[in-house]
Design a protein around this motif. Sequence first.
Motif, PDB file in Angstrom:
ATOM      1  N   ARG B  59       0.847  -1.201   0.000  1.00 15.42           N
ATOM      2  CA  ARG B  59       0.000   0.000   0.000  1.00 15.42           C
ATOM      3  C   ARG B  59       0.883   1.251   0.000  1.00 15.42           C
ATOM      4  NH1 ARG B  59      -5.792   0.906   2.595  1.00 15.42           N
ATOM      5  NH2 ARG B  59      -6.130  -0.489   0.837  1.00 15.42           N
ATOM      6  N   VAL B  60       0.654   2.083  -0.999  1.00 10.70           N
ATOM      7  CA  VAL B  60       1.427   3.316  -1.129  1.00 10.70           C
ATOM      8  C   VAL B  60       0.453   4.476  -0.974  1.00 10.70           C
ATOM      9  CG1 VAL B  60       2.918   4.688  -2.633  1.00 10.70           C
ATOM     10  CG2 VAL B  60       3.041   2.185  -2.697  1.00 10.70           C
ATOM     11  N   GLY B  61       0.750   5.365  -0.031  1.00 12.55           N
ATOM     12  CA  GLY B  61      -0.159   6.480   0.222  1.00 12.55           C
ATOM     13  C   GLY B  61       0.588   7.797   0.340  1.00 12.55           C
ATOM     14  N   ILE B 103      -0.198  -5.319 -11.043  1.00 13.22           N
ATOM     15  CA  ILE B 103      -1.483  -4.644 -11.159  1.00 13.22           C
ATOM     16  C   ILE B 103      -1.557  -3.598 -10.045  1.00 13.22           C
ATOM     17  CG2 ILE B 103      -3.974  -4.874 -10.828  1.00 13.22           C
ATOM     18  CD1 ILE B 103      -3.541  -6.007 -13.424  1.00 13.22           C
ATOM     19  N   ILE B 104      -1.931  -2.392 -10.413  1.00 12.54           N
ATOM     20  CA  ILE B 104      -2.161  -1.349  -9.398  1.00 12.54           C
ATOM     21  C   ILE B 104      -3.664  -1.156  -9.243  1.00 12.54           C
ATOM     22  CG2 ILE B 104      -1.900   1.085  -8.800  1.00 12.54           C
ATOM     23  CD1 ILE B 104       0.726   1.109 -10.313  1.00 12.54           C
ATOM     24  N   ASP B 113      -2.994   0.319  -4.006  1.00 10.61           N
ATOM     25  CA  ASP B 113      -2.534  -1.016  -3.654  1.00 10.61           C
ATOM     26  C   ASP B 113      -1.773  -1.569  -4.860  1.00 10.61           C
ATOM     27  OD1 ASP B 113      -3.417  -1.060  -1.090  1.00 10.61           O
ATOM     28  OD2 ASP B 113      -5.200  -2.303  -1.455  1.00 10.61           O
ATOM     29  N   VAL B 114      -0.473  -1.714  -4.677  1.00 14.04           N
ATOM     30  CA  VAL B 114       0.409  -2.192  -5.742  1.00 14.04           C
ATOM     31  C   VAL B 114       0.600  -3.694  -5.535  1.00 14.04           C
ATOM     32  CG1 VAL B 114       2.729  -1.994  -6.701  1.00 14.04           C
ATOM     33  CG2 VAL B 114       1.534   0.057  -5.900  1.00 14.04           C
ATOM     34  N   VAL B 124       9.804  -4.981  -5.277  1.00 16.40           N
ATOM     35  CA  VAL B 124       8.921  -3.872  -5.635  1.00 16.40           C
ATOM     36  C   VAL B 124       8.821  -2.876  -4.482  1.00 16.40           C
ATOM     37  CG1 VAL B 124       6.525  -3.262  -6.193  1.00 16.40           C
ATOM     38  CG2 VAL B 124       7.640  -5.188  -7.352  1.00 16.40           C
ATOM     39  N   ARG B 125       8.707  -3.394  -3.256  1.00 12.93           N
ATOM     40  CA  ARG B 125       8.597  -2.492  -2.113  1.00 12.93           C
ATOM     41  C   ARG B 125       9.878  -1.652  -1.956  1.00 12.93           C
ATOM     42  NH1 ARG B 125       9.164  -1.830   3.082  1.00 12.93           N
ATOM     43  NH2 ARG B 125      10.491  -3.662   3.293  1.00 12.93           N
TER      44      ARG B 125
END
Lengths: 129, 352
Positions: B59-61, B103-104, B113-114, B124-125
């Motif tokens: 999760r990227v915010g 998929i994003i 949500d990546v 990826v993280r």
Amino acid sequence: MVVMNVPDDLLYSSDHEWIQISATHARIGITDYAQDALGDVVYVQVPTVGVAVVVGESFSEVESTKSVSDIYAPVSGVVIEVNEALGSDPAAVNSDPYGAGWLCVIEMSATNEIDALLAADAYRALTEG
Amino acid sequence: MDDLQYSPLDAAHRALGAKMVPFGGWDMPLSYPSGTIDEHMACRTAAVAFDVSHLGTVRVGGSDAFERLQWAFTNDLGKIGSGRAQYTHLLDESDGSVLDDIIIWWVDDDTFDVMPNASNTDRVRNAIGGQETTHSRAIIAVQGPQARARLMTVFAEASAVKRFHVVHAVWDDVPCIVAGTGYTGEDGVEISIPADMAPRLWAKLLEADITPAGLGARDTLRLEAALPLHGHELGAGITPLQAGLGWVVAWTKGDFRGRAALEVQQAQGVSRRLRGIVTEGRRPPREGCAVLVDDQVVGALTSGNFSPILGHGIALAFLPTEMVDGTPVVIDIRGSALGGTVVATPFVAKQK
């Protein structure tokens, strides 16, 4: 855990083939354990009648959606009969491994090789071990 | 060996008699007792449920999340918006090869949500930051021409989520995220649900005559649809351009990771491209088998199997760009020759 069918009246190889002896003829196929481990069989390389096979050597292949498995000759001899129906219905190996899923009949050249095969109890112990 | 990770649905799979296999560091169902072929056919003709909890979620915010993702990945989030999903690539800066395909889910204005492949989640993280939430949820993919109809009786809100839309939905007071995505070439949705509630939803789906399906069917289905699998059609030494996925690269959006390397290849043109091959008869062509034309090796299969729908072998391979559809080829299967033909993909047309 699924209990595998291991008929008492057959012999077995440690490579998971079953063998039904009738005089000098050995009818063979792969065991319930083997078909379950392979998963859905999609192709059987049916051997050719007349081909000579040597005990322990690969002479056919069974392929599932996930892998290919060699079939090793459990006895030496000459292939005298094959299950052509597996060409179009390989799934019979899964649904009826000891019946419609039989692979071929070998005319044995050395019947004493039978002594090295496993009885049902010994094969059951092998697969449960 | 027991550093394997287990899905929130692990007990349910074992109770169903699933064969479990390690995949991307997770112990996941290969197939259920009905077998891979039946599961495959159920997805093409009715509806199946896959446990895909092994996919990563990062999760990227924050207010800079959009810009960070625009830089990290090839596709252009500016073409979509909040409440939509997008397929994209993470590239190796040095050569433009695909480190992961992703998929994003654009969940909320500043929240994404990546979703990487299981084994690439850390990679990826590291590239984008964010918080890994993989273990807090399960993801269930419901796929097939009857997926929405059968899901309607269980989770009506989810059954209405359109293709590539992302929606907050509530099932039995449980907050879920539902996306109209999948990996089978069929219509359907993927449901992200808190881990502890996942077994209840899974049981309800099966009660609604949705067939559980394992990784075996997932692989034969994606191959019929010619969808790439990382580590096979994507990975080290393979760029999006070679994989025939140029549409994933948004040249118009400005700079992104790996762009410079990819521009060089774009200018030079690719010499090999991912192609489909159909083979004669039921014998499955396999990954690694050589592809020959006039006794010369021209490539190797990256994936191959028996197609349950077509009744013959299908495969993917990187082949010289100049080879046209219809070119006859020979596949070398452990020393024996299998005839094949280069064809356009997908092998099985997408359902509308």
